[in-house]
Design a protein around this motif. Structure first.
Motif, PDB file in Angstrom:
ATOM      1  N   ASP A 124       0.820  -1.208   0.000  1.00  0.00           N
ATOM      2  CA  ASP A 124       0.000   0.000   0.000  1.00  0.00           C
ATOM      3  C   ASP A 124       0.859   1.265   0.000  1.00  0.00           C
ATOM      4  O   ASP A 124       0.577   2.219  -0.722  1.00  0.00           O
ATOM      5  CB  ASP A 124      -0.939   0.005   1.209  1.00  0.00           C
ATOM      6  CG  ASP A 124      -2.310   0.517   0.833  1.00  0.00           C
ATOM      7  OD1 ASP A 124      -2.885   0.004  -0.155  1.00  0.00           O
ATOM      8  OD2 ASP A 124      -2.795   1.457   1.490  1.00  0.00           O
ATOM      9  N   ASP A 128       1.239   4.222  -2.890  1.00  0.00           N
ATOM     10  CA  ASP A 128       1.159   5.672  -2.665  1.00  0.00           C
ATOM     11  C   ASP A 128       2.242   6.408  -3.462  1.00  0.00           C
ATOM     12  O   ASP A 128       2.072   7.553  -3.855  1.00  0.00           O
ATOM     13  CB  ASP A 128       1.357   6.005  -1.177  1.00  0.00           C
ATOM     14  CG  ASP A 128       0.130   5.671  -0.348  1.00  0.00           C
ATOM     15  OD1 ASP A 128      -0.961   5.547  -0.924  1.00  0.00           O
ATOM     16  OD2 ASP A 128       0.275   5.521   0.881  1.00  0.00           O
ATOM     17  N   ARG A 443      -8.827   3.214  -3.487  1.00  0.00           N
ATOM     18  CA  ARG A 443      -7.585   3.601  -4.167  1.00  0.00           C
ATOM     19  C   ARG A 443      -7.916   4.328  -5.471  1.00  0.00           C
ATOM     20  O   ARG A 443      -8.315   3.718  -6.453  1.00  0.00           O
ATOM     21  CB  ARG A 443      -6.765   2.334  -4.440  1.00  0.00           C
ATOM     22  CG  ARG A 443      -5.545   2.475  -5.319  1.00  0.00           C
ATOM     23  CD  ARG A 443      -4.432   3.308  -4.763  1.00  0.00           C
ATOM     24  NE  ARG A 443      -3.829   2.760  -3.573  1.00  0.00           N
ATOM     25  CZ  ARG A 443      -2.884   3.413  -2.871  1.00  0.00           C
ATOM     26  NH1 ARG A 443      -2.435   4.603  -3.280  1.00  0.00           N
ATOM     27  NH2 ARG A 443      -2.396   2.886  -1.771  1.00  0.00           N
TER      28      ARG A 443
END
Lengths: 446, 446
Positions: A124, A128, A443
């Protein structure tokens, strides 16, 4: 632009002046010598500079050399730069057997030294900062593999006179079902929907007499799931062909297509995939094994696994069991599961008049479904009946049903998730790793 | 499936039994003989049947022959069918010098005889029934040309080690400006936006070290205009490359790309385009002419046209005037207009420090803009200044500005409207004619 040399070309160049451009991967700033590993899209090379440190006595020093040493010492990883220097061949240099002695160094854009991720950051976090994550060799390779895979598929189709279409992603009505549908407020207070697949429009190409078509394009599903193989936006590989006798004709095209494309990947990237993913790419033999669903369920049961689903379909563990069976029995990574009951298939799948089962298949690759393929029902009266049977209102499907009211050829095709194929080909655990910028329920960025 | 022969293969086949599949274009039902023109994706062929009419006396008749004659007499145009028959070569047959005597005829799906459009129906009517409209030879050719054009472009790129990307079409923030933006209600009460272009994401590939990339994918503009060259959804052809010195490097790649692709179209479809569109495809010579915008305005003024726009840009008539000038002066259909003032360019266009003008171009093809290309500003401090100057809030652009905070190479690229290129290549008057399914403010279906 013309002077720049790619890192992979260095080996074959004579010693002498050369310019390379890329980004700083590491700096080793020793007292007497400085080393920089510079990476570009083709590889990495060691740059070297004999350090000139400010002397403590009053002796005169080379100002340029002093400045260069200081610049190199201050380089942050990730900084993009161009180096003009002297290429030297030296077998002792592990990185490609060459090094470049830095003459001049031009910084294009310096990196913030506080790099927010490391190679071992969690998925994750890496997502980013995907633009940094993608600088890893593994990740760069994924998209070179994707390029080769797609180009081989398109070339296969183009050589066989398929037409490439770009079907609209904005639609006036749902393409299949109302579930998982993104709505888009449109002009004049209308609502548009994002296409969940090009299904209806690739069938439209058949009634338009296009014969054989393909499309590789985004598709959208407002799917709230967080599995390793679902996304709200994905790249769908689609083909549709006319004048087939059954789904078998579609399956034969798809297996040949995949064999061709995987062969191209192995030829071009096989060694690098082995090195970076530890995967030996297998070019599948033809034909792929075919197993009717009922038989597949028996095989799974005989292996001691009881499928909890009651609708007759396989579940993910059932798919893995079948894949294991196919691997043991046929030494194959692919298997077509055929003869699905209409209850678990779309209303437009054609049915076999003898068995009542659909003329359709799922294709599994290493135990994961990558495709649904089928012959479509092209007789409008049968199609209307099948829609009603599914509880669909034919009026809402009218624009689609119209396609078949002015003549239609027998036809069929498949849709295949590009990211799933890449994931399985490279032995990755999630489509997130092989998608340029993944999109999921939580997302949307970067 | 294997038995089927394509119409274009018939000429080279020996006389004898043959099967063809396609749709009925016309039926000529004469008393003694019946003719059917059958078309498939490769051409049309004449089918013939000596009619067997019910006799009025009581003599015995061949029931099969009677039935066949009746079936043929009742065939509606558009009906898809397969015919097994005897191929005969006959120079007197205008349609390809062959005909097939019908043995057996299998109807796949009969057409409703009330065809809603004719070849000369208006554009809007034809778009309502696009799946029938696309059966016209001209329309079929458009999409074969599209296929060839795209494949030649992708092959050009792949041979030069470009990476193909699929950038997301769902974004958390606008890709360029807030105007013309479709909103999509997303999960957790968030709002997503449809990408107006892959601009930011193809730049992201540069900071990710991909070097050279391309993408052909849909882009979306909530554009209320009804001109012949605007759509709410269109196919965008994009490329982006690193380590350029200026927009000239981008222009040189694009002109070579277009020359290669148009050559491929001429080689494969030149004769057919001449026949069906009356257009002699011109392969453009290199380099394309380049004219700075200020000079272009002078040329237009000297030709007696006063541009009403006050922002310094050309208007559509100005573009046509420049195209006429370029045609007369250089015998060329393309021209790069360069050196645009920053006021009429996006904030991310790099500026020339000497002139203050942007390092960008528009490319005109037969007087219509098909591309904007530019070097991008990769220095984050300059970029922030330029954004502010345009009244943009850098905070809203943060995810984009982040790309440049961890190192970035000089880079640039272009975006090109596929439908505009096709329209101009084929001498069509609207992108609606060359789009598979056009989308506009009042057009969401079929």
């Amino acid at each position: 632009m013309s002077e720049r040399v790619l890192v992979q070309q260095l080996k074959s160049l004579p010693a002498g002046p050369v310019s390379v451009s890329g980004w700083v991967e590491t700096v080793r700033d020793q007292k007497k010598v400085q080393f920089v590993v510079l990476r570009d899209e083709t590889g990495a090379v060691q740059l070297v500079n004999p350090a000139t440190r400010p002397s403590e006595d009053a002796g005169e020093q080379d100002a340029t050399a002093l400045a260069l040493t200081e610049t190199i010492g201050a380089l942050a990883n990730g900084t993009f730069l161009t180096v003009h220097g002297e290429l030297k061949h030296d077998e002792r240099v592990k990185l490609g057997g060459v090094e470049i002695r830095i003459g001049e160094l031009e910084i294009a854009a310096a990196a913030n030294p506080e790099t927010p991720i490391a190679a071992d950051s969690g998925l994750d976090k890496r997502m980013d900062w995907r633009f940094l994550d993608l600088r890893q060799r593994r990740n760069n390779l994924i998209f070179r593999v994707q390029t080769t895979l797609e180009h081989a598929m398109r070339t296969y189709w183009v050589e066989r006179d398929y037409i490439e279409i770009h079907s609209p992603k904005l639609m006036a009505s749902p393409s299949e079902s109302n579930a998982e549908l993104f709505e888009v407020p449109y002009f004049e207070d209308k609502t548009a929907y994002l296409a969940q697949s090009p299904q209806f429009f690739k069938q439209m190409a058949q009634v338009a007499g296009f014969g054989k078509i393909f499309e590789i394009a985004p598709a959208f599903r407002a799917d709230p799931s967080f599995t390793s193989r679902h996304a709200t936006e994905f790249t769908s590989v689609d083909a549709e062909i006319s004048w087939i006798d059954s789904h078998e004709d579609v399956a034969r095209m798809q297996e040949e297509l995949l064999q061709t494309a995987i062969q191209a990947v192995k030829d071009k990237h096989g060694d690098e995939i082995q090195e970076l993913f530890g995967v030996d790419v297998q070019v599948p033999s033809l034909p792929f094994p075919r197993i009717p669903l009922a038989e597949a369920r028996d095989i799974v049961a005989a292996r001691g696994y009881e499928i909890p689903r009651t609708d007759g379909d396989l579940d993910p563990e059932g798919e893995r069991q079948i894949a294991a069976h196919v691997g043991e029995t046929y030494g194959h990574q692919f298997v077509f599961i055929t003869d699905y009951h209409p209850e678990i298939r779309a209303f437009y799948h054609m049915r076999d008049p003898e068995t009542g089962l659909t003329k359709s298949y799922d294709l599994l690759f290493n135990g994961v479904e990558i495709t649904t393929g089928a012959q479509r029902e092209h007789r409008v009266d049968v199609l209307v009946e099948q829609a009603k049977e599914k509880g669909l209102d034919p009026e809402h499907l009218d624009f689609y049903l119209d396609f078949f009211r002015f003549g239609a050829p027998p036809h069929g095709g498949f849709g295949m998730g590009l990211a799933r194929v890449l994931m399985l080909l490279l032995g990755e655990s999630s489509i997130r790793e092989v998608t340029y910028l993944f999109r999921g329920p939580t997302r949307l960025a970067p």
